[in-house]
Motif scaffolding. Structure first.
Motif, short mmCIF file in Angstrom:
data_model
loop_
_atom_site.label_atom_id
_atom_site.label_comp_id
_atom_site.label_asym_id
_atom_site.label_seq_id
_atom_site.Cartn_x
_atom_site.Cartn_y
_atom_site.Cartn_z
N PRO A 1 42.94 24.91 51.03
CA PRO A 1 44.36 25.24 51.23
C PRO A 1 45.01 24.40 52.32
CG PRO A 1 42.94 27.00 52.04
CD PRO A 1 42.07 26.06 51.27
N THR A 2 44.23 24.01 53.32
CA THR A 2 44.78 23.17 54.39
C THR A 2 45.28 21.85 53.83
OG1 THR A 2 43.28 24.16 56.02
CG2 THR A 2 44.26 22.04 56.59
N VAL A 3 44.48 21.22 53.00
CA VAL A 3 44.88 19.94 52.40
C VAL A 3 46.08 20.14 51.47
CG1 VAL A 3 44.14 18.04 50.91
CG2 VAL A 3 42.54 19.02 52.57
N ALA A 4 46.09 21.24 50.71
CA ALA A 4 47.21 21.52 49.81
C ALA A 4 48.51 21.70 50.59
CB ALA A 4 46.92 22.77 48.98
N ILE A 5 48.45 22.37 51.73
CA ILE A 5 49.65 22.55 52.56
C ILE A 5 50.10 21.21 53.14
CG2 ILE A 5 50.49 23.57 54.71
CD1 ILE A 5 48.69 26.01 54.06
N GLU A 6 49.15 20.43 53.62
CA GLU A 6 49.51 19.14 54.21
C GLU A 6 50.18 18.23 53.18
OE1 GLU A 6 45.70 17.90 55.62
OE2 GLU A 6 46.01 18.70 57.65
N GLN A 7 49.60 18.14 52.00
CA GLN A 7 50.09 17.18 51.00
C GLN A 7 51.18 17.76 50.10
OE1 GLN A 7 46.78 15.41 48.89
NE2 GLN A 7 45.66 14.98 50.77
N GLY A 8 51.10 19.06 49.81
CA GLY A 8 52.06 19.67 48.89
C GLY A 8 53.31 20.20 49.55
N VAL A 9 53.25 20.44 50.88
CA VAL A 9 54.39 21.01 51.59
C VAL A 9 54.86 20.11 52.72
CG1 VAL A 9 55.24 22.97 52.94
CG2 VAL A 9 53.68 23.37 51.02
N LEU A 10 54.01 19.90 53.73
CA LEU A 10 54.45 19.21 54.95
C LEU A 10 54.81 17.75 54.67
CD1 LEU A 10 51.99 20.69 57.59
CD2 LEU A 10 54.21 21.52 56.81
N ALA A 11 54.22 17.15 53.65
CA ALA A 11 54.59 15.78 53.30
C ALA A 11 55.96 15.71 52.63
CB ALA A 11 53.54 15.17 52.38
N ARG A 12 56.55 16.87 52.30
CA ARG A 12 57.81 16.92 51.57
C ARG A 12 58.96 17.51 52.38
NH1 ARG A 12 57.01 16.70 45.85
NH2 ARG A 12 54.82 16.47 45.30
N THR A 13 58.72 17.82 53.66
CA THR A 13 59.77 18.43 54.47
C THR A 13 59.57 18.07 55.93
OG1 THR A 13 60.81 20.53 55.12
CG2 THR A 13 58.44 20.57 54.76
N SER A 14 60.68 18.06 56.69
CA SER A 14 60.59 17.87 58.14
C SER A 14 60.53 19.20 58.87
CB SER A 14 61.81 17.07 58.63
OG SER A 14 63.01 17.77 58.34
N MET A 15 60.61 20.31 58.14
CA MET A 15 60.60 21.64 58.73
C MET A 15 59.15 22.07 58.95
SD MET A 15 62.42 25.13 57.32
CE MET A 15 63.81 24.16 56.72
N LEU A 16 58.75 22.25 60.20
CA LEU A 16 57.37 22.61 60.52
C LEU A 16 57.26 24.12 60.70
CD1 LEU A 16 56.46 19.80 63.08
CD2 LEU A 16 55.93 19.91 60.62
N PRO A 17 56.39 24.77 59.94
CA PRO A 17 56.27 26.22 60.05
C PRO A 17 55.63 26.65 61.36
CG PRO A 17 54.56 25.35 58.61
CD PRO A 17 55.47 24.20 58.93
N LYS A 18 56.05 27.81 61.85
CA LYS A 18 55.43 28.43 63.02
C LYS A 18 54.58 29.64 62.63
CE LYS A 18 58.99 26.92 66.27
NZ LYS A 18 60.02 27.34 67.26
N SER A 19 54.77 30.12 61.40
CA SER A 19 53.99 31.24 60.89
C SER A 19 53.71 31.00 59.41
CB SER A 19 54.75 32.57 61.04
OG SER A 19 55.15 32.81 62.37
N ILE A 20 52.68 31.68 58.90
CA ILE A 20 52.38 31.68 57.47
C ILE A 20 52.23 33.13 57.01
CG2 ILE A 20 50.68 31.12 55.69
CD1 ILE A 20 50.01 28.58 57.12
N VAL A 21 52.87 33.45 55.89
CA VAL A 21 52.63 34.71 55.20
C VAL A 21 52.10 34.33 53.82
CG1 VAL A 21 53.61 36.87 54.34
CG2 VAL A 21 54.47 35.87 56.46
N MET A 22 50.89 34.79 53.52
CA MET A 22 50.16 34.28 52.37
C MET A 22 49.61 35.43 51.53
SD MET A 22 46.76 31.84 52.56
CE MET A 22 47.71 30.44 53.18
N ALA A 23 49.75 35.30 50.20
CA ALA A 23 49.09 36.21 49.27
C ALA A 23 47.98 35.46 48.57
CB ALA A 23 50.09 36.73 48.23
#
Length: 343
Positions: free
Chosen positions: A51-73
């Motif tokens: 999931p770490t790699v998926a977040i890095e490549q699928g989310v953070l690589a597509r936005t400049s908005m850096l999350p401070k929290s995660i809510v995950m199901a």
């Protein structure tokens, strides 16, 4: 080290919202408590090592908005971290997420807990009603979802707060009732030595019903997946159509049993990956007749509304509702909410 954190304390924004299933992972970000969800493309869990790699490549690589929290199901047990997905080779480690992304909080809930949280947010544009019944305010609501497996959860309103109640209702036994059922049952494949709701009311379950019908009718199965069966049923294949109608009948029967457990006058909502694709079959009367056929309580069942959830990402809406106002919900996150140690 991460430490447990109070259940209803506000979250630090931006908040990354994640719905991690056995096949797909869906992500969105909320900038603040009043912000709209910013969605990202759905990714396949098999395409990423973690999931770490998926977040890095699928989310953070597509936005400049850096999350401070995660809510995950997640589609799996959420009792003890690190958390292993039931149908995918991913492990969710809150400490790793906190450290890797410099987060304040990580909250992890069950996938159907998230769907229960979404129910108050759904309106007529997201629902297709099946049959009659009228929703009662503040009454228990129920969500049932055939997909890779069969998920079940309830949402209870009490003392001004909403409480999601996840469970393993998909693993209750499912037995024959009619003469046709008794003829079919010897031809059904068991799963873990049993016939449960999930055995028949899932993608693999539709295949089991279809193969059972083929064996009963003395024909060779022509389709290998639930998607093929539903597509050919829609196109007029009679054996596939029989299997899909039985699927809808058994789903209505099972949903009706669960509705009786909770007296779910707030409504019974059919979610998951299958229901929106076969809603024409769900709406043709077989589902609703089986739902109401609960002697001696048919009169009660006729008053309970049922609907298909047509929203394509309802779990994200439920997680976002919690992220915006945790105090709206009475939910135990013991061992499921973590934050960075201050030491």
């Amino acid at each position: 080290m991460a430490r447990p954190h109070a259940d209803n304390d506000p979250l630090a924004f931006p908040v990354l919202i994640a719905d991690i299933g056995g096949t797909n992972a869906r992500f969105a970000i909320i900038s603040d408590a009043y912000g709209e969800l910013k969605h990202f493309p759905t990714v396949s869990t098999s395409d990423y090592a973690s999931p770490t790699v998926a977040i890095e490549q699928g989310v953070l690589a597509r936005t400049s908005m850096l999350p401070k929290s995660i809510v995950m199901a997640i589609a799996g047990p959420v009792d003890l971290a690190p958390l292993k997905l039931t149908n995918a080779d991913w492990t969710i480690d809150p400490e790793e997420l906190l450290h890797t992304f410099g987060l304040s909080d990580v909250v992890v809930v069950n996938d159907f807990e998230a769907l229960a949280l979404a129910l108050p947010s759904l309106d007529e544009s997201n629902l297709v009603q099946l049959g009659g019944g009228t929703t009662r305010a503040h009454a228990p609501r129920l969500v049932i979802g055939p997909g890779t497996g069969l998920g079940v959860a309830a949402l209870i309103s009490a003392a001004g707060q909403l409480t999601p109640i996840p469970g393993e209702g998909g693993h209750m036994s499912l037995g024959p009732e009619t003469d046709d059922d008794f003829a079919l049952w010897p031809h059904l494949e068991h799963f873990h030595g049993r016939i449960t709701g999930e055995t028949l009311l899932s993608g693999p379950g539709l295949v089991r019903i279809y193969r059972g019908v083929c064996a009963l009718e003395g024909v060779t199965p022509a389709h290998d997946t639930g998607e093929e069966i539903s597509d050919h049923a829609t196109a007029g294949d009679q054996t596939a159509k029989t299997a899909l109608r039985l699927f809808c009948t058994y789903l209505g029967r099972y949903a009706g049993d669960l509705a009786l457990v909770f007296l779910a006058h707030g409504g019974v909502f059919v979610a998951g990956g299958i229901a929106p694709k076969v809603r024409g079959f769900l709406a043709d009367g077989h589902f609703r007749r089986a739902f109401e056929a609960k002697a001696p309580h048919e009169a009660i069942m006729r008053t309970i509304p049922t609907a298909v959830v047509a929203h394509d990402r309802p779990a994200l809406e439920g997680l976002a509702a919690f992220a915006r106002t945790p105090s709206r919900f009475s939910i135990s996150l013991h061992g499921r909410r973590f934050r960075q140690s201050e030491t």
